[in-house]
Design a protein around this motif. Structure first.
Motif, PDB file in Angstrom:
ATOM      1  N   SER A  49       0.835  -1.205   0.000  1.00  0.00           N
ATOM      2  CA  SER A  49       0.000   0.000   0.000  1.00  0.00           C
ATOM      3  C   SER A  49       0.867   1.252   0.000  1.00  0.00           C
ATOM      4  CB  SER A  49      -0.916  -0.001   1.230  1.00  0.00           C
ATOM      5  OG  SER A  49      -1.754  -1.130   1.233  1.00  0.00           O
ATOM      6  N   MET A  50       1.944   1.223   0.772  1.00  0.00           N
ATOM      7  CA  MET A  50       2.854   2.358   0.767  1.00  0.00           C
ATOM      8  C   MET A  50       3.495   2.539  -0.609  1.00  0.00           C
ATOM      9  SD  MET A  50       6.290   3.099   3.053  1.00  0.00           S
ATOM     10  CE  MET A  50       7.289   1.994   2.044  1.00  0.00           C
ATOM     11  N   ALA A  51       3.832   1.427  -1.259  1.00  0.00           N
ATOM     12  CA  ALA A  51       4.420   1.507  -2.598  1.00  0.00           C
ATOM     13  C   ALA A  51       3.473   2.189  -3.577  1.00  0.00           C
ATOM     14  CB  ALA A  51       4.784   0.109  -3.095  1.00  0.00           C
ATOM     15  N   LEU A  52       2.167   1.908  -3.448  1.00  0.00           N
ATOM     16  CA  LEU A  52       1.187   2.594  -4.292  1.00  0.00           C
ATOM     17  C   LEU A  52       1.213   4.095  -4.052  1.00  0.00           C
ATOM     18  CD1 LEU A  52      -2.071   0.433  -4.346  1.00  0.00           C
ATOM     19  CD2 LEU A  52      -0.529   0.925  -6.247  1.00  0.00           C
ATOM     20  N   ALA A  88       6.563  -8.943  14.133  1.00  0.00           N
ATOM     21  CA  ALA A  88       5.679  -8.481  13.064  1.00  0.00           C
ATOM     22  C   ALA A  88       6.270  -7.194  12.501  1.00  0.00           C
ATOM     23  CB  ALA A  88       4.268  -8.238  13.583  1.00  0.00           C
ATOM     24  N   TYR A  89       5.873  -6.864  11.292  1.00  0.00           N
ATOM     25  CA  TYR A  89       6.339  -5.620  10.687  1.00  0.00           C
ATOM     26  C   TYR A  89       5.222  -5.033   9.829  1.00  0.00           C
ATOM     27  CZ  TYR A  89       6.912  -8.224   6.316  1.00  0.00           C
ATOM     28  OH  TYR A  89       6.685  -8.975   5.198  1.00  0.00           O
ATOM     29  N   GLY A  90       5.395  -3.766   9.474  1.00  0.00           N
ATOM     30  CA  GLY A  90       4.393  -3.083   8.672  1.00  0.00           C
ATOM     31  C   GLY A  90       3.919  -1.785   9.290  1.00  0.00           C
ATOM     32  N   ASN A  91       4.146  -1.610  10.619  1.00  0.00           N
ATOM     33  CA  ASN A  91       3.745  -0.363  11.265  1.00  0.00           C
ATOM     34  C   ASN A  91       4.418   0.837  10.614  1.00  0.00           C
ATOM     35  OD1 ASN A  91       4.071  -2.627  13.522  1.00  0.00           O
ATOM     36  ND2 ASN A  91       2.312  -1.345  14.072  1.00  0.00           N
ATOM     37  N   GLY A  92       5.684   0.671  10.244  1.00  0.00           N
ATOM     38  CA  GLY A  92       6.423   1.772   9.635  1.00  0.00           C
ATOM     39  C   GLY A  92       5.788   2.247   8.344  1.00  0.00           C
ATOM     40  N   ALA A  93       5.342   1.309   7.526  1.00  0.00           N
ATOM     41  CA  ALA A  93       4.697   1.680   6.266  1.00  0.00           C
ATOM     42  C   ALA A  93       3.418   2.469   6.522  1.00  0.00           C
ATOM     43  CB  ALA A  93       4.400   0.417   5.450  1.00  0.00           C
ATOM     44  N   LEU A  94       2.631   2.025   7.513  1.00  0.00           N
ATOM     45  CA  LEU A  94       1.392   2.738   7.837  1.00  0.00           C
ATOM     46  C   LEU A  94       1.690   4.126   8.379  1.00  0.00           C
ATOM     47  CD1 LEU A  94      -1.669   2.696   8.021  1.00  0.00           C
ATOM     48  CD2 LEU A  94      -1.469   1.586  10.257  1.00  0.00           C
ATOM     49  N   TRP A  95       2.713   4.239   9.213  1.00  0.00           N
ATOM     50  CA  TRP A  95       3.101   5.548   9.731  1.00  0.00           C
ATOM     51  C   TRP A  95       3.496   6.501   8.605  1.00  0.00           C
ATOM     52  CZ3 TRP A  95       5.479   6.802  15.000  1.00  0.00           C
ATOM     53  CH2 TRP A  95       4.819   6.125  16.024  1.00  0.00           C
ATOM     54  N   VAL A  96       4.223   6.002   7.625  1.00  0.00           N
ATOM     55  CA  VAL A  96       4.650   6.850   6.505  1.00  0.00           C
ATOM     56  C   VAL A  96       3.437   7.307   5.697  1.00  0.00           C
ATOM     57  CG1 VAL A  96       5.866   6.813   4.290  1.00  0.00           C
ATOM     58  CG2 VAL A  96       6.981   5.933   6.335  1.00  0.00           C
ATOM     59  N   ILE A  97       2.483   6.417   5.454  1.00  0.00           N
ATOM     60  CA  ILE A  97       1.272   6.804   4.715  1.00  0.00           C
ATOM     61  C   ILE A  97       0.532   7.907   5.459  1.00  0.00           C
ATOM     62  CG2 ILE A  97      -0.968   6.024   3.880  1.00  0.00           C
ATOM     63  CD1 ILE A  97       0.254   3.254   3.456  1.00  0.00           C
ATOM     64  N   LEU A  98       0.338   7.718   6.762  1.00  0.00           N
ATOM     65  CA  LEU A  98      -0.369   8.723   7.555  1.00  0.00           C
ATOM     66  C   LEU A  98       0.448  10.012   7.654  1.00  0.00           C
ATOM     67  CD1 LEU A  98      -1.707   6.447  10.443  1.00  0.00           C
ATOM     68  CD2 LEU A  98      -2.951   7.271   8.433  1.00  0.00           C
ATOM     69  N   GLY A  99       1.766   9.882   7.734  1.00  0.00           N
ATOM     70  CA  GLY A  99       2.627  11.065   7.781  1.00  0.00           C
ATOM     71  C   GLY A  99       2.531  11.882   6.505  1.00  0.00           C
ATOM     72  N   CYS A 100       2.435  11.204   5.365  1.00  0.00           N
ATOM     73  CA  CYS A 100       2.295  11.924   4.091  1.00  0.00           C
ATOM     74  C   CYS A 100       0.962  12.664   4.025  1.00  0.00           C
ATOM     75  CB  CYS A 100       2.423  10.956   2.923  1.00  0.00           C
ATOM     76  SG  CYS A 100       4.124  10.427   2.607  1.00  0.00           S
ATOM     77  N   ALA A 101      -0.066  12.112   4.665  1.00  0.00           N
ATOM     78  CA  ALA A 101      -1.345  12.824   4.719  1.00  0.00           C
ATOM     79  C   ALA A 101      -1.199  14.123   5.508  1.00  0.00           C
ATOM     80  CB  ALA A 101      -2.412  11.931   5.351  1.00  0.00           C
ATOM     81  N   VAL A 102      -0.449  14.058   6.625  1.00  0.00           N
ATOM     82  CA  VAL A 102      -0.210  15.263   7.423  1.00  0.00           C
ATOM     83  C   VAL A 102       0.597  16.283   6.614  1.00  0.00           C
ATOM     84  CG1 VAL A 102       0.910  16.160   9.489  1.00  0.00           C
ATOM     85  CG2 VAL A 102      -0.346  13.997   9.595  1.00  0.00           C
ATOM     86  N   ILE A 103       1.610  15.801   5.905  1.00  0.00           N
ATOM     87  CA  ILE A 103       2.434  16.697   5.077  1.00  0.00           C
ATOM     88  C   ILE A 103       1.591  17.352   3.996  1.00  0.00           C
ATOM     89  CG2 ILE A 103       4.316  16.740   3.384  1.00  0.00           C
ATOM     90  CD1 ILE A 103       5.702  14.601   5.072  1.00  0.00           C
TER      91      ILE A 103
END
Length: 423
Positions: A49-52, A88-103
């Motif tokens: 999803s982050m790649a998209l 587990a992993y994937g939290n970082g990708a979700l954080w980046v997506i949400l961070g880009c929304a803030v940006i």
């Protein structure tokens, strides 16, 4: 259009959250919110999803975003290791997506803001689609206590009971074959993202999305498909006729013993197993991936064909679907793809006829499975070819109409232009 789609999607998620709460279950919004901190259900899906979302960023911004996601996941991994929690992993990708929304809201303006928000929305839609599907599955198990598996088991004899046949083949491949097909089956969304990334590779340079791409159809299949589950609840051969069904199964028959032909009736089943067989959405999604990979390079076309074949083998070989589910899934996917293409290019007579024909064939399948299943079992040499021919006719009609759509349009002015004289 994007704003309207976003409002509709949010409204649908809220409605599904309320419906889930009615059955005492957490909905898609709660599930997704938990993954900001807690272990995600699917790390590969979050990174896909982050790649998209990254298609709207420059190369430098993509590098920074990917590095940030990996760094955050490393921190989460260290914390989980320290408290002896499951990796587990994937939290970082979700954080980046949400961070880009803030940006987008705080640092971007105008068209740049809109483009970045479209990228964020695309990434979140893929994640929300998965969570929505999971919630739908839970609701089907609670809302539909009776299942129609005996009807499909009878109808499936028109196709030669392919689930029983492929199930024995997969068992013969041993753990290696089972593990390989399981990975193919589970990571279908990741395969879709690979094709979508190829289609969206010019978004950053052109500063706009193409009118139609794979993700639109992929999400629409996931949105409409569960509604059919509620109309035609089926759990699958491994549950209704196999060991996984426990006390609810008719008998432990799958995949070694074919079920006996008898007048089918609805049967009760537990409130845990999803009623997610009719149609096979994995088949529908794999069909969509195959269609959209046709215009890619040779390697992508081969990958699309391979993923379709492997997905069909997995859906049957694991006992998750009957053969008639797959036939219906192909028609379902092709019809939705035709409709989504017309939303982009505009409706015309041939397109309307194509969607109407695909819909009619799909409805005819459901009616036949429900009310003609015994006849299908008794006369397989008639109904088996009819099912395949009906499916192929929809595929052929789609290929024929879309070939006309893809031809360059010649304007009246171009027709009047003088042609060069032959030497």
């Amino acid at each position: 259009m994007w704003a309207t789609a976003g409002v509709v999607a949010l409204g649908f998620l809220i409605a599904l959250e309320i419906a889930a709460r009615h059955y005492g279950l957490p909905g898609p919004i709660v599930h997704q919110a938990r993954e900001v901190v807690f272990a995600p259900a699917s790390g590969p899906l979050l990174y896909a999803s982050m790649a998209l979302m990254l298609v709207v960023l420059t190369r430098r911004e993509r590098f920074i975003a990917a590095g940030t996601a990996v760094g955050i996941d490393i921190v989460f991994a260290l914390v989980r290791w320290a408290v002896d929690a499951k990796f587990a992993y994937g939290n970082g990708a979700l954080w980046v997506i949400l961070g880009c929304a803030v940006i987008a809201f705080t640092r971007r303006t105008g068209e740049d803001r809109i483009l970045l928000l479209k990228g964020v929305g695309l990434g979140l839609l893929l994640v929300a689609g998965r969570k929505t599907g999971d919630t739908w599955l839970l609701i089907t198990s609670k809302a539909r206590p009776q299942v129609l598996d005996p009807y499909l088991a009878a109808a499936d004899q028109a196709l030669g009971d392919p689930s029983w046949l492929v199930g024995r083949v997969v068992e013969a491949t041993g753990p290696m074959g089972h593990t390989f097909l399981d990975w193919i089956y589970v990571q279908l969304a990741v395969a879709a993202v690979v094709v979508a990334l190829y289609q969206l590779r010019h978004v950053s340079a052109e500063r706009r999305f193409p009118g139609h791409h794979l993700v639109r159809t992929f999400l629409m299949v996931g949105l409409l498909g569960p509604g059919i589950y509620m109309i035609f609840p089926v759990v699958g051969p491994i549950f209704a006729y196999g060991a996984d069904g426990g006390q609810w199964a008719v008998a432990d028959l799958w995949p070694n013993t074919l079920p006996r032909i008898s007048a089918p009736e609805q049967m009760p089943f537990d409130e845990i197993t999803p009623r997610n067989c009719m149609p096979s959405l994995h088949t529908a999604w794999a069909t969509v991936i195959f269609i959209h990979s046709r215009k890619g390079p040779r390697l992508l076309r081969y990958a699309g064909a391979f993923w379709l074949i492997a997905t069909l083998a997995a859906t049957l070989g694991f006992g998750y679907h009957y053969g008639v589910d797959l036939v219906a899934g192909v028609v379902f996917a092709v019809t939705i793809e035709a409709g989504m293409r017309q939303l982009d290019r505009g409706w015309d007579r041939k397109g309307i006829q194509l969607v109407a024909y695909g819909t009619a064939v799909f409805v005819a399948f459901l009616v036949s499975y429900r009310y003609l299943s015994m006849e299908m079992a008794e006369y397989p040499w008639v109904f088996g070819p009819l099912l395949i021919l009906a499916m192929c006719s929809v595929v052929y009609a789609y290929a024929r109409v879309t070939k006309l759509w893809d031809q360059p349009q010649i304007t009246p002015a171009q027709r009047l232009e003088p042609q060069p004289e032959m030497a």
